[in-house]
Scaffold this motif. Sequence first.
Motif, PDB file in Angstrom:
ATOM      1  N   VAL A 196      -4.358   8.229   4.019  1.00 30.83           N
ATOM      2  CA  VAL A 196      -4.542   8.252   5.471  1.00 30.83           C
ATOM      3  C   VAL A 196      -3.505   7.378   6.178  1.00 30.83           C
ATOM      4  N   SER A 197      -3.214   6.212   5.624  1.00 22.47           N
ATOM      5  CA  SER A 197      -2.372   5.241   6.300  1.00 22.47           C
ATOM      6  C   SER A 197      -0.945   5.292   5.774  1.00 22.47           C
ATOM      7  N   ARG A 198      -0.014   5.039   6.644  1.00 23.25           N
ATOM      8  CA  ARG A 198       1.400   4.946   6.265  1.00 23.25           C
ATOM      9  C   ARG A 198       1.844   3.497   6.117  1.00 23.25           C
ATOM     10  N   ALA A 199       0.939   2.552   6.325  1.00 22.92           N
ATOM     11  CA  ALA A 199       1.289   1.134   6.251  1.00 22.92           C
ATOM     12  C   ALA A 199       1.557   0.724   4.804  1.00 22.92           C
ATOM     13  N   ASP A 200       2.418  -0.241   4.638  1.00 21.02           N
ATOM     14  CA  ASP A 200       2.712  -0.762   3.306  1.00 21.02           C
ATOM     15  C   ASP A 200       1.485  -1.486   2.760  1.00 21.02           C
ATOM     16  N   GLY A 201       1.195  -1.241   1.507  1.00 25.67           N
ATOM     17  CA  GLY A 201       0.081  -1.915   0.862  1.00 25.67           C
ATOM     18  C   GLY A 201      -1.279  -1.324   1.169  1.00 25.67           C
ATOM     19  N   ALA A 202      -1.330  -0.119   1.694  1.00 30.41           N
ATOM     20  CA  ALA A 202      -2.614   0.466   2.069  1.00 30.41           C
ATOM     21  C   ALA A 202      -3.460   0.818   0.846  1.00 30.41           C
ATOM     22  N   GLY A 203      -2.838   1.061  -0.300  1.00 29.33           N
ATOM     23  CA  GLY A 203      -3.596   1.447  -1.490  1.00 29.33           C
ATOM     24  C   GLY A 203      -3.842   0.324  -2.469  1.00 29.33           C
ATOM     25  N   ASN A 204      -3.710  -0.924  -2.005  1.00 32.41           N
ATOM     26  CA  ASN A 204      -3.864  -2.056  -2.919  1.00 32.41           C
ATOM     27  C   ASN A 204      -5.277  -2.189  -3.470  1.00 32.41           C
ATOM     28  N   MET A 205      -6.260  -1.651  -2.775  1.00 31.54           N
ATOM     29  CA  MET A 205      -7.637  -1.705  -3.292  1.00 31.54           C
ATOM     30  C   MET A 205      -7.753  -0.907  -4.582  1.00 31.54           C
ATOM     31  N   ALA A 206      -6.950   0.138  -4.727  1.00 35.10           N
ATOM     32  CA  ALA A 206      -6.995   0.941  -5.947  1.00 35.10           C
ATOM     33  C   ALA A 206      -6.558   0.108  -7.143  1.00 35.10           C
ATOM     34  N   VAL A 207      -5.582  -0.768  -6.953  1.00 33.14           N
ATOM     35  CA  VAL A 207      -5.115  -1.631  -8.043  1.00 33.14           C
ATOM     36  C   VAL A 207      -6.232  -2.566  -8.487  1.00 33.14           C
TER      37      VAL A 207
END
Length: 69
Positions: A34-45
């Motif tokens: 959804v987001s284009r911001a950097d680090g938006a998928g860090n929760m997946a890590v």
Amino acid sequence: MHWDAGVLAGLLIGLVWVVAGVTLVVLGRHRRRVSRADGAGNMAVIGFFLLAVAGLTWFATLMLAVVPA
């Protein structure tokens, strides 16, 4: 194998880690899409890390169940 309270508690704690890990992976991947911001998928890590912790918890718990006291 013996299934005492400690082994059952370990299995339950591992299950909680799995649920938390899967939830964070799914939410993190959704936010990244959804987001284009950097680090938006860090929760997946963090979710993948919790899944690894769950695997180690279950491994240690099953070793306690198999090793004679």
